[in-house]
Write a protein that holds these residues in place. Structure first.
Motif, PDB file in Angstrom:
ATOM      1  N   PRO A  50       0.478  -1.225   0.407  1.00 51.55           N
ATOM      2  CA  PRO A  50      -0.129  -0.192  -0.320  1.00 51.55           C
ATOM      3  C   PRO A  50       0.363   0.810  -0.039  1.00 51.55           C
ATOM      4  O   PRO A  50       0.018   2.384  -0.799  1.00 51.55           O
ATOM      5  CB  PRO A  50      -0.958  -0.176   1.093  1.00 51.55           C
ATOM      6  CG  PRO A  50      -0.323  -1.123   2.269  1.00 51.55           C
ATOM      7  CD  PRO A  50      -0.111  -1.649   0.631  1.00 51.55           C
ATOM      8  N   LEU A  51       2.063   1.790   0.502  1.00 51.43           N
ATOM      9  CA  LEU A  51       2.842   2.711   0.451  1.00 51.43           C
ATOM     10  C   LEU A  51       3.221   2.184  -0.436  1.00 51.43           C
ATOM     11  O   LEU A  51       3.441   4.257  -1.403  1.00 51.43           O
ATOM     12  CB  LEU A  51       3.870   2.142   1.708  1.00 51.43           C
ATOM     13  CG  LEU A  51       3.878   2.481   3.058  1.00 51.43           C
ATOM     14  CD1 LEU A  51       5.038   1.979   3.716  1.00 51.43           C
ATOM     15  CD2 LEU A  51       3.319   3.738   3.397  1.00 51.43           C
ATOM     16  N   MET A  54       0.473   3.934  -2.771  1.00 52.73           N
ATOM     17  CA  MET A  54      -0.067   5.779  -2.945  1.00 52.73           C
ATOM     18  C   MET A  54       1.029   6.396  -3.056  1.00 52.73           C
ATOM     19  O   MET A  54       0.999   7.271  -3.491  1.00 52.73           O
ATOM     20  CB  MET A  54       0.041   5.721  -1.284  1.00 52.73           C
ATOM     21  CG  MET A  54      -1.570   5.423  -0.584  1.00 52.73           C
ATOM     22  SD  MET A  54      -1.851   6.001   0.786  1.00 52.73           S
ATOM     23  CE  MET A  54      -0.707   5.060   2.052  1.00 52.73           C
ATOM     24  N   PHE A  58       0.801   8.889  -6.152  1.00 51.95           N
ATOM     25  CA  PHE A  58       0.622  10.986  -5.919  1.00 51.95           C
ATOM     26  C   PHE A  58       1.867  11.155  -6.901  1.00 51.95           C
ATOM     27  O   PHE A  58       1.088  11.674  -7.861  1.00 51.95           O
ATOM     28  CB  PHE A  58       1.800  10.643  -5.208  1.00 51.95           C
ATOM     29  CG  PHE A  58       2.229  12.012  -4.786  1.00 51.95           C
ATOM     30  CD1 PHE A  58       1.252  12.960  -4.184  1.00 51.95           C
ATOM     31  CD2 PHE A  58       3.117  12.992  -5.010  1.00 51.95           C
ATOM     32  CE1 PHE A  58       1.304  14.211  -4.185  1.00 51.95           C
ATOM     33  CE2 PHE A  58       4.316  13.240  -4.521  1.00 51.95           C
ATOM     34  CZ  PHE A  58       2.994  14.838  -3.896  1.00 51.95           C
ATOM     35  N   VAL A  79      -4.485   9.439  -4.592  1.00 51.63           N
ATOM     36  CA  VAL A  79      -3.837   8.930  -3.325  1.00 51.63           C
ATOM     37  C   VAL A  79      -5.101   8.473  -2.439  1.00 51.63           C
ATOM     38  O   VAL A  79      -4.844   7.334  -1.870  1.00 51.63           O
ATOM     39  CB  VAL A  79      -3.470   9.960  -2.874  1.00 51.63           C
ATOM     40  CG1 VAL A  79      -3.157   9.023  -1.025  1.00 51.63           C
ATOM     41  CG2 VAL A  79      -1.886  10.450  -3.400  1.00 51.63           C
ATOM     42  N   TYR A  83      -5.463   4.865  -1.204  1.00 49.24           N
ATOM     43  CA  TYR A  83      -5.067   4.362   0.368  1.00 49.24           C
ATOM     44  C   TYR A  83      -6.208   3.284   0.159  1.00 49.24           C
ATOM     45  O   TYR A  83      -6.651   2.412   1.172  1.00 49.24           O
ATOM     46  CB  TYR A  83      -5.767   5.084   0.946  1.00 49.24           C
ATOM     47  CG  TYR A  83      -5.205   4.371   2.473  1.00 49.24           C
ATOM     48  CD1 TYR A  83      -4.735   4.436   3.327  1.00 49.24           C
ATOM     49  CD2 TYR A  83      -7.227   4.860   2.897  1.00 49.24           C
ATOM     50  CE1 TYR A  83      -4.545   4.619   4.857  1.00 49.24           C
ATOM     51  CE2 TYR A  83      -6.814   4.796   4.390  1.00 49.24           C
ATOM     52  CZ  TYR A  83      -5.977   4.379   5.525  1.00 49.24           C
ATOM     53  OH  TYR A  83      -6.111   4.048   6.118  1.00 49.24           O
ATOM     54  N   TYR A  87      -8.156  -1.890   0.806  1.00 49.76           N
ATOM     55  CA  TYR A  87      -8.835  -2.392   1.960  1.00 49.76           C
ATOM     56  C   TYR A  87      -9.978  -3.329   1.376  1.00 49.76           C
ATOM     57  O   TYR A  87     -10.868  -4.203   1.734  1.00 49.76           O
ATOM     58  CB  TYR A  87      -9.253  -1.528   3.178  1.00 49.76           C
ATOM     59  CG  TYR A  87      -8.053  -0.767   3.797  1.00 49.76           C
ATOM     60  CD1 TYR A  87      -7.973  -2.011   4.866  1.00 49.76           C
ATOM     61  CD2 TYR A  87      -7.692   0.067   3.351  1.00 49.76           C
ATOM     62  CE1 TYR A  87      -7.006  -1.770   6.038  1.00 49.76           C
ATOM     63  CE2 TYR A  87      -6.329   1.294   4.141  1.00 49.76           C
ATOM     64  CZ  TYR A  87      -6.060  -0.008   5.490  1.00 49.76           C
ATOM     65  OH  TYR A  87      -4.664   0.147   6.443  1.00 49.76           O
TER      66      TYR A  87
ATOM     67  N   THR B  13       0.448   2.984   7.124  1.00 45.78           N
ATOM     68  CA  THR B  13      -0.535   3.056   6.193  1.00 45.78           C
ATOM     69  C   THR B  13      -0.978   4.738   5.648  1.00 45.78           C
ATOM     70  O   THR B  13      -0.871   5.316   5.607  1.00 45.78           O
ATOM     71  CB  THR B  13      -1.028   1.943   5.431  1.00 45.78           C
ATOM     72  OG1 THR B  13      -0.050   0.750   6.046  1.00 45.78           O
ATOM     73  CG2 THR B  13      -0.938   2.371   4.528  1.00 45.78           C
ATOM     74  N   PHE B  14      -1.656   4.606   7.130  1.00 48.53           N
ATOM     75  CA  PHE B  14      -2.512   5.204   7.564  1.00 48.53           C
ATOM     76  C   PHE B  14      -2.287   6.720   7.598  1.00 48.53           C
ATOM     77  O   PHE B  14      -1.912   7.909   7.444  1.00 48.53           O
ATOM     78  CB  PHE B  14      -3.261   5.070   8.669  1.00 48.53           C
ATOM     79  CG  PHE B  14      -4.140   6.050   8.976  1.00 48.53           C
ATOM     80  CD1 PHE B  14      -5.283   6.552   8.169  1.00 48.53           C
ATOM     81  CD2 PHE B  14      -4.163   6.974   9.626  1.00 48.53           C
ATOM     82  CE1 PHE B  14      -6.187   7.755   8.291  1.00 48.53           C
ATOM     83  CE2 PHE B  14      -4.707   8.350  10.282  1.00 48.53           C
ATOM     84  CZ  PHE B  14      -6.197   7.833   9.551  1.00 48.53           C
ATOM     85  N   ALA B  16       1.899   7.115   6.082  1.00 43.58           N
ATOM     86  CA  ALA B  16       1.734   7.740   4.706  1.00 43.58           C
ATOM     87  C   ALA B  16       0.566   8.291   4.034  1.00 43.58           C
ATOM     88  O   ALA B  16       0.839   9.800   3.075  1.00 43.58           O
ATOM     89  CB  ALA B  16       2.659   6.606   3.963  1.00 43.58           C
ATOM     90  N   PHE B  17      -0.746   8.127   4.575  1.00 40.49           N
ATOM     91  CA  PHE B  17      -1.607   8.705   3.392  1.00 40.49           C
ATOM     92  C   PHE B  17      -2.264   9.659   4.160  1.00 40.49           C
ATOM     93  O   PHE B  17      -2.292  10.608   3.502  1.00 40.49           O
ATOM     94  CB  PHE B  17      -3.187   8.017   3.732  1.00 40.49           C
ATOM     95  CG  PHE B  17      -4.197   8.057   3.486  1.00 40.49           C
ATOM     96  CD1 PHE B  17      -4.953   8.229   1.981  1.00 40.49           C
ATOM     97  CD2 PHE B  17      -5.656   8.269   4.510  1.00 40.49           C
ATOM     98  CE1 PHE B  17      -5.998   8.429   1.489  1.00 40.49           C
ATOM     99  CE2 PHE B  17      -6.853   9.253   3.692  1.00 40.49           C
ATOM    100  CZ  PHE B  17      -6.449   9.126   2.797  1.00 40.49           C
ATOM    101  N   LEU B  20       0.813  12.223   2.559  1.00 40.27           N
ATOM    102  CA  LEU B  20       0.547  12.925   1.016  1.00 40.27           C
ATOM    103  C   LEU B  20      -1.133  13.350   0.968  1.00 40.27           C
ATOM    104  O   LEU B  20      -0.665  14.661   0.295  1.00 40.27           O
ATOM    105  CB  LEU B  20       0.023  11.311   0.416  1.00 40.27           C
ATOM    106  CG  LEU B  20       1.592  10.602  -0.402  1.00 40.27           C
ATOM    107  CD1 LEU B  20       1.486   9.557  -0.789  1.00 40.27           C
ATOM    108  CD2 LEU B  20       2.619  11.854  -0.548  1.00 40.27           C
TER     109      LEU B  20
END
Lengths: 170, 275
Positions: A50-51, A54, A58, A79, A83, A87, B13-14, B16-17, B20
């Motif tokens: 996921p990183l 994203m 971006f 983005v 994210y 999920y 992850t959160f 980083a979200f 960004l």
């Protein structure tokens, strides 16, 4: 960089070029846009970190933004999609799980699954994009109209391309 | 401390979200203030060349219409020239407009009308003397304002941008107002702040006022199409049909206002810095 990495790179450039040279000019009824580049994030392999997802989103968003003169607008919406993608993929896992080595594509999982997967994510993208651009909910219904018509247009093109590649792989 | 790091790592992850998105939001909000960004918009060389290529391939389909427009423009200039030579008996005084404004012609290589914030990219830049803040007009009327320039290209804020406001005047009644786009129909803008006591009519001409020295005074904006006055409202709701059809914009002229800095500095010393 391995082979698939190079392919992803080529697709990245291809999606940006098609978006800014073709679909930027193609606005139906002055309100329906096609933001095909969302499909690039939707169709990346299932196990993508996921990183990384994203970060790629971006970069793709910023590249599109440069051509639309709207720095940060497409990037932020994309983005968001990146994210929630993993999920959402986890939530709608089909019975028996995903086939290993297959992407989240129409060919691998069928039309119904693909619609359930892509429509909410594309909607989320268009919703944030148009309302962020309008700077709030001032002209709500007109903006909503843009969101819905663009959703139909984008989904139509994504599905068309999915069937196109589906046939070729047979 | 260890647990804090663990916490951040767990939800990387959160975070980083969030990071960004915050960065994007910052870019989005600051975008209007970056007057001199040369790289991250369509005036950068790579982007402009790609857009220019796509525009030139599309142009083949509208050559006839472009030709018509150019010949119409030519005819207009010829009439002006004719009038001037007829008047040449009178010695030409050092005309205000001649000294005040200089024009650079440029071709549109990228344009949109369907977004809420539309921008126009043109093929002239710094080396033609264009600077941010200059006005762009076409033969039909006002087009916009230069936002940022690179060496060979510039990005204009179109009149069709919900953030753009232009000071205007109703020629028949000489009342001042502000033209602003509402984001819906690319053929119309709204004329704001025309007070109740005025009687604007359909068909009235709206031109730029020349108050902010960006646009020369008297540049055509459009024609009043619809006038409404609500019971309790202080101002009219006026729809103005734009003189320039932005969907078929091919050439623009950038107005170099020679006296802008003088006017600005004079106003700054007397009334202070404008908001």
């Amino acid at each position: 960089m391995n082979r698939s990495g190079i392919f992803v790179g080529i697709y990245f450039v291809l999606y940006v070029l098609v978006q800014v040279m073709l679909f930027k000019q193609l606005v139906l009824f002055n309100m329906a846009f096609c933001f095909l580049y969302v499909a690039f994030i939707l169709l990346l392999p299932l196990e993508t970190n996921p990183l990384i997802l994203m970060l790629v989103a971006f970069l793709l968003g910023i590249s599109v933004d440069v051509f639309y003169d709207s720095l940060g607008l497409h990037a932020s919406s994309l983005v968001l999609v990146a994210y929630f993608r993993n999920y959402w993929l986890g939530t709608i896992t089909p019975q028996g799980g995903y086939d290993t080595g297959e992407g989240p594509t129409l060919a691998a999982n069928g039309l119904q699954w693909f619609m359930v997967y892509s429509v909410p994510l594309v909607f989320a993208h268009h919703f944030t994009l148009f309302f962020a651009e309008a700077g709030g909910f001032g002209i709500f219904w007109f903006t909503m109209q843009k969101v819905m018509t663009s959703l139909i247009f984008t989904m139509f093109v994504i599905l068309f391309l999915q069937y196109f590649s589906f046939d070729r792989s047979r | 401390m260890q647990r804090l790091f663990n916490f951040f790592y767990e939800y990387r992850t959160f975070f980083a979200f969030l990071l960004l998105e915050a960065f994007c939001a910052w870019l989005l909000i600051e975008n209007n203030k970056f007057q001199n960004t040369k790289f991250f918009n369509s005036s950068n060389r790579l982007a402009a060349n790609i857009l220019g290529f796509s525009q030139s391939s599309r142009e083949y389909f509208s050559l006839r219409q472009i030709n018509e427009e150019l010949s119409r423009e030519n005819a207009q200039y010829k009439t002006l020239l004719e009038r001037r030579t007829q008047n040449s008996g009178i010695p030409f005084a050092k005309s205000d407009t001649l000294v005040r404004y200089d024009f650079v012609s440029a071709k549109v290589i990228n344009n949109s009308v369907a977004q809420f914030k539309n921008y126009i990219t043109i093929n002239q830049g710094e080396d033609a003397g264009i600077k941010p803040g200059m006005a762009a007009i076409s033969i039909a009327g006002a087009v916009g304002k230069v936002k940022s320039v690179s060496e060979h290209f510039s990005v204009l804020i179109s009149l069709l941008n919900i953030d753009e406001q232009v000071s205007c005047v109703l020629t028949r009644t000489s009342n001042f107002g502000t033209a602003q786009w509402d984001g819906v129909d690319p053929r119309f803008v709204n004329l704001l702040y025309i007070p109740r006591h005025v009687q604007p009519l359909e068909g009235d001409t709206v031109v730029t006022s020349g108050y902010n020295a960006v646009f020369p005074a008297g540049i055509m904006v459009g024609i009043v199409k619809e006038v409404k006055l609500k019971e309790e409202a202080l101002f009219y709701e006026i729809r103005v049909e734009l003189a320039q059809d932005f969907r078929r914009l091919t050439f623009v002229k950038i107005v170099k206002s020679e006296l802008k800095s003088e006017l600005d500095s004079l106003e700054k010393t007397t009334i202070g810095i404008r908001p």
